[in-house]
Design a protein around this motif. Structure first.
Motif, mmCIF file in Angstrom:
data_model
loop_
_atom_site.group_PDB
_atom_site.id
_atom_site.type_symbol
_atom_site.label_atom_id
_atom_site.label_comp_id
_atom_site.label_asym_id
_atom_site.label_seq_id
_atom_site.Cartn_x
_atom_site.Cartn_y
_atom_site.Cartn_z
ATOM 1 N N SER A 1 0.819 -1.208 0.000
ATOM 2 C CA SER A 1 0.000 0.000 0.000
ATOM 3 C C SER A 1 0.854 1.261 0.000
ATOM 4 N N CYS A 2 1.966 1.259 0.740
ATOM 5 C CA CYS A 2 2.858 2.426 0.771
ATOM 6 C C CYS A 2 3.553 2.616 -0.574
ATOM 7 N N LYS A 3 3.907 1.494 -1.205
ATOM 8 C CA LYS A 3 4.585 1.571 -2.498
ATOM 9 C C LYS A 3 3.676 2.198 -3.548
ATOM 10 N N GLN A 4 2.391 1.840 -3.488
ATOM 11 C CA GLN A 4 1.444 2.379 -4.449
ATOM 12 C C GLN A 4 1.042 3.819 -4.127
ATOM 13 N N GLY A 5 1.030 4.156 -2.832
ATOM 14 C CA GLY A 5 0.561 5.474 -2.434
ATOM 15 C C GLY A 5 1.637 6.540 -2.360
ATOM 16 N N ARG A 6 2.883 6.181 -2.483
ATOM 17 C CA ARG A 6 3.998 7.116 -2.308
ATOM 18 C C ARG A 6 4.242 7.979 -3.545
ATOM 19 N N ASP A 7 5.107 8.962 -3.388
ATOM 20 C CA ASP A 7 5.675 9.672 -4.528
ATOM 21 C C ASP A 7 7.038 9.039 -4.780
ATOM 22 N N SER A 8 7.137 8.242 -5.820
ATOM 23 C CA SER A 8 8.359 7.458 -6.062
ATOM 24 C C SER A 8 9.561 8.312 -6.408
ATOM 25 N N GLU A 9 9.341 9.608 -6.649
ATOM 26 C CA GLU A 9 10.462 10.493 -6.931
ATOM 27 C C GLU A 9 11.368 10.638 -5.720
ATOM 28 N N PHE A 10 10.774 10.781 -4.519
ATOM 29 C CA PHE A 10 11.609 11.062 -3.343
ATOM 30 C C PHE A 10 11.289 10.204 -2.122
ATOM 31 N N GLN A 11 10.335 9.266 -2.217
ATOM 32 C CA GLN A 11 9.955 8.443 -1.071
ATOM 33 C C GLN A 11 10.308 6.980 -1.315
ATOM 34 N N ALA A 12 11.130 6.411 -0.413
ATOM 35 C CA ALA A 12 11.552 5.014 -0.494
ATOM 36 C C ALA A 12 10.888 4.231 0.637
ATOM 37 N N ILE A 13 10.783 2.911 0.440
ATOM 38 C CA ILE A 13 10.100 2.055 1.414
ATOM 39 C C ILE A 13 11.032 0.935 1.859
ATOM 40 N N MET A 14 11.132 0.762 3.199
ATOM 41 C CA MET A 14 11.912 -0.339 3.759
ATOM 42 C C MET A 14 10.999 -1.150 4.693
ATOM 43 N N PRO A 15 10.598 -2.362 4.265
ATOM 44 C CA PRO A 15 9.715 -3.160 5.124
ATOM 45 C C PRO A 15 10.497 -3.900 6.207
ATOM 46 N N ILE A 16 9.867 -4.051 7.366
ATOM 47 C CA ILE A 16 10.447 -4.857 8.445
ATOM 48 C C ILE A 16 9.785 -6.216 8.396
ATOM 49 N N ARG A 17 10.587 -7.228 8.171
ATOM 50 C CA ARG A 17 10.062 -8.579 8.028
ATOM 51 C C ARG A 17 10.115 -9.288 9.372
ATOM 52 N N GLY A 18 8.990 -9.431 10.014
ATOM 53 C CA GLY A 18 8.956 -10.085 11.316
ATOM 54 C C GLY A 18 9.254 -9.110 12.438
ATOM 55 N N LYS A 19 9.392 -9.638 13.637
ATOM 56 C CA LYS A 19 9.588 -8.804 14.833
ATOM 57 C C LYS A 19 11.060 -8.469 15.005
ATOM 58 N N ILE A 20 11.366 -7.182 15.123
ATOM 59 C CA ILE A 20 12.746 -6.730 15.269
ATOM 60 C C ILE A 20 13.273 -7.063 16.663
ATOM 61 N N LEU A 21 14.564 -7.301 16.759
ATOM 62 C CA LEU A 21 15.209 -7.641 18.027
ATOM 63 C C LEU A 21 15.157 -6.474 19.004
ATOM 64 N N ASN A 22 14.984 -6.789 20.295
ATOM 65 C CA ASN A 22 15.022 -5.760 21.338
ATOM 66 C C ASN A 22 16.481 -5.380 21.597
ATOM 67 N N CYS A 23 16.907 -4.267 21.033
ATOM 68 C CA CYS A 23 18.318 -3.866 21.109
ATOM 69 C C CYS A 23 18.707 -3.312 22.473
ATOM 70 N N LEU A 24 17.738 -3.071 23.339
ATOM 71 C CA LEU A 24 18.069 -2.580 24.677
ATOM 72 C C LEU A 24 18.700 -3.681 25.504
ATOM 73 N N LYS A 25 18.253 -4.920 25.291
ATOM 74 C CA LYS A 25 18.715 -6.040 26.107
ATOM 75 C C LYS A 25 19.833 -6.846 25.443
ATOM 76 N N ALA A 26 19.801 -6.938 24.120
ATOM 77 C CA ALA A 26 20.707 -7.840 23.404
ATOM 78 C C ALA A 26 22.139 -7.316 23.369
ATOM 79 N N ASP A 27 23.112 -8.245 23.338
ATOM 80 C CA ASP A 27 24.499 -7.823 23.173
ATOM 81 C C ASP A 27 24.768 -7.568 21.693
ATOM 82 N N TYR A 28 25.914 -6.926 21.414
ATOM 83 C CA TYR A 28 26.183 -6.482 20.048
ATOM 84 C C TYR A 28 26.347 -7.639 19.062
ATOM 85 N N ASP A 29 26.936 -8.725 19.516
ATOM 86 C CA ASP A 29 27.097 -9.861 18.605
ATOM 87 C C ASP A 29 25.748 -10.350 18.100
#
Length: 663
Positions: free
Chosen positions: A450-478
């Motif tokens: 929906s965002c890809k179709q509704g955007r202005d492709s001249e200056f708007q890019a889309i990055m989807p998040i696939r699944g649940k992102i890691l909780n970076c507050l708790k996780a170590d860097y590795d």
């Protein structure tokens, strides 16, 4: 070009008297700012310390007055101020008005101030010259002398330059009160913290010398005392607390030598206290009581001696793995608490402010002194030596693992977004003008469509998040950098990461210049799950690229809560109050109201109108007041308080972002 300018024999002039300091304070004190003013205080203090170290007096009192004047009082022999037959001048002139004079320059075969903090001979005079006023009281030889200076001139009003009266007490000493001149320094408001820091350091390196700090406040005089019976050994014990891995060791020795064959021989006293810890590190160097902020010769000696001695112990006891490289000083210093306090009859400072020394002989003597001392310590304390060896190897291997991770991450995050290095399902925009480019971070493939179709492709890019992102507050860097979702997003951002961690400090390769976007917009559903995903993305950015938040590049796209249809027209309400306003406008008309669908269910034109059109969308710019407040908020949202987090997200999710930007 000036045609009439003259440059002849009469053009050369020299600053005289007080002007030598008042017009060029930076030359003497290193600065005309607060740093220079503080250095002037230390010059007076150092004279009292020299007296006490020679065995005259065991207490020094420093008072900070509310009007920014300072007073230093000691119980030494008292500064000589009366007539000097050898110099055919009064001693007060030599001490307070002569740039290179004093008891530390005597050439009469005496041994005053063998190890002096103030060998430069500038301190007292320079401080007097830079003062609005200075009052001096001296008790010695059965008399009490008093002098008054103003802006570098003796204004006592007597022929001798001082007032003298009989003194029957047995206590001798010097008391000097002065106020730094704002005509000389740009700032004279020396904070209480400066005195507390300096006096504590001086108590550390001058065993059995008591320092009393008196601070004048609206509530009265507040006193703080500093005293270390065993000097640097007690200080190392204090720093280590209950975190010490080994016992505190104290090494002491004396050496004589030269910096160069054609230079005079001098004596140096070497003192070092240290222990090892698994969680605390601290290195401090002092010379003739002065804290060497930049170290110089002692720092070089410590680096060489500790690496050499510990490396030798590791090799002798077969502690290294096969083909394993040698330890570095960083591996040692990460677990080392060490304080050195040395004294020499000749000292070569890097500059007037005494923040580093450069004596070649001191470096050589100290290296040999420490290396041999460590060898004996390791032989006599095998159990502690093995503990040290194990901890240093842990530090080394952790450092090497972090370095390997840094190189892998740098390689993973580097490179352009081309066909050979494409991020899965990332949809770029056409313009290369960074000032216009916008990145929408959306949840899931449906929102991508929906965002890809509704955007202005001249200056708007889309990055989807696939699944649940890691909780970076708790996780170590590795663990964080093994996540494809996170590394893909970092590739798209292009600016690298800035890891604020002592053990992973090499990981930082962040550059705002490499950011590919003018706006980074987080776009999630207006429900509890959407708030959680939004918070996880924000947490990732806060931990890995906090500058993006601090500089205002990160936004949140508000989604409407309600869609109201009336006579073929749609109205959108972003909260309950807006819904009420719309319903008032439609009073008497037939309408249909429903909770807004998820982003993936929206039509393209609705996405454009509510979320992506710069003329009608609502963006919340993420501009945290300060990092601590943001960290506390993330702890609430992502910490261990599950019930508190659910309640907060459900009821107040959007309110922790303070600044709204509608563009």
């Amino acid at each position: 070009m000036k045609k009439n300018s003259q440059y002849g024999n009469e053009s050369i002039s020299a600053l005289k008297g007080a002007d030598r300091v008042r017009k060029r304070p930076g030359v003497i004190f290193g600065s005309d700012s607060l740093d220079g003013c503080q250095h002037a205080v230390f010059e007076i203090l150092s004279n009292s310390i020299d007296e006490a170290r020679e065995g005259y007096g065991n207490e020094i009192i420093v008072t900070r007055y509310a009007d920014h004047s300072i007073e230093v009082e000691d119980h030494g022999r008292g500064v000589p101020v009366d007539y000097n037959a050898n110099e055919k001048r009064y001693n007060w002139e030599l001490v307070f008005c002569e740039m290179y004079a004093g008891g530390k320059y005597e050439n009469t075969g005496g041994d005053n101030y063998e190890f002096s903090l103030g060998l430069n001979g500038l301190g007292t005079c320079a401080t007097q010259y830079s003062s609005e006023y200075m009052d001096v009281t001296v008790r010695r030889d059965g008399a009490e002398y008093s002098l008054h200076f103003e802006k570098g001139e003796n204004c006592t009003g007597t022929k001798t330059g001082f007032k003298k009266k009989k003194y029957t007490g047995t206590d001798t000493g010097t008391k000097i009160r002065w106020r730094p001149d704002l005509e000389v320094f740009t700032d004279i408001q020396i904070p209480e913290t400066y005195y507390l820091d300096v006096l504590k350091r001086q108590a550390v390196v001058n065993p059995k010398l008591r320092f009393i700090f008196r601070n004048e406040t609206p509530e009265g005089i507040k006193e703080t005392e500093f005293y270390y019976e065993n000097g640097i050994s007690d200080y190392v014990t204090e720093i280590a607390g209950d975190k010490a891995l080994t016992s505190v060791q104290f090494l002491s020795g004396e050496r004589r030598g030269k910096d160069r064959s054609d230079k005079p021989e001098y004596k140096v006293l070497l003192n070092c206290a240290f222990c090892f810890s698994s969680s605390i590190s601290r290195l401090e160097y002092y010379h003739n009581s002065s804290w060497l902020e930049y170290g110089g010769s002692p720092d070089k000696a410590v680096r060489s001696a500790f690496v050499s001695a510990i490396d030798a112990h590791l090799k002798q006891n077969n502690k290294y793995n096969k083909n394993e490289g040698r330890i570095s000083f960083q591996d040692v210093s990460d677990s080392l608490i060490l304080v050195t306090s040395c004294f020499s009859t000749y000292t070569s400072y890097e500059n007037q402010t005494k923040k580093a020394i450069t004596n070649k002989f001191i470096q050589e003597a100290m290296t040999e002194f420490l290396r041999s001392g460590l060898e004996i310590y390791f032989i006599e304390n095998k159990a502690e030596a093995d503990k040290i060896a194990e901890q240093i190897l842990i530090n080394k291997r952790s450092r090497e693992q972090a370095e390997k991770a840094r190189l892998n991450i740098k390689k993973k995050l580097s490179g352009n977004l081309d066909l050979a290095n494409r991020v899965q399902k990332f949809v770029d925009c056409r313009t290369k003008d960074v000032s216009r480019r916008e990145l929408y971070i959306v949840e899931g493939d449906s929102a991508l469509g929906s965002c890809k179709q509704g955007r202005d492709s001249e200056f708007q890019a889309i990055m989807p998040i696939r699944g649940k992102i890691l909780n970076c507050l708790k996780a170590d860097y590795d663990k964080i950098f093994k996540s494809d979702i996170i590394t893909d997003l970092l590739k798209v951002l292009g600016c690298g990461v800035e890891v604020k961690s002592k053990s992973n400090k090499e990981l930082s390769n962040f550059s705002l210049d490499n950011l590919r976007w003018n706006k980074v917009i987080i776009c999630t559903d207006a429900d509890v799950d959407g708030f959680q995903i939004r918070t996880l993305v924000l947490t990732m950015l806060y931990r890995l690229t906090p500058t993006l938040i601090e500089e205002g590049y990160v936004y949140i796209a508000e989604s409407p809560l309600y869609e109201i249809e009336c006579r073929g027209k749609s109205y959108f309400a972003f909260d309950e109050s807006e819904k009420s306003e719309v319903l008032k406008q439609l009073d008497g008309k037939k309408y249909n109201i429903q909770r807004s669908k998820g982003l993936g269910e929206n039509e393209a034109d609705m996405m454009w109108e509510t979320t992506m059109n710069p003329e009608s969308r609502r963006l919340i710019r993420v501009m945290p007041e300060d990092a601590a407040a943001t960290s506390e908020m993330f702890d609430l949202l992502l910490g261990e308080n599950l019930s508190g987090r659910k309640e907060y997200i459900a009821e107040n999710g959007w309110q922790y972002l303070d600044f709204a930007d509608i563009s």
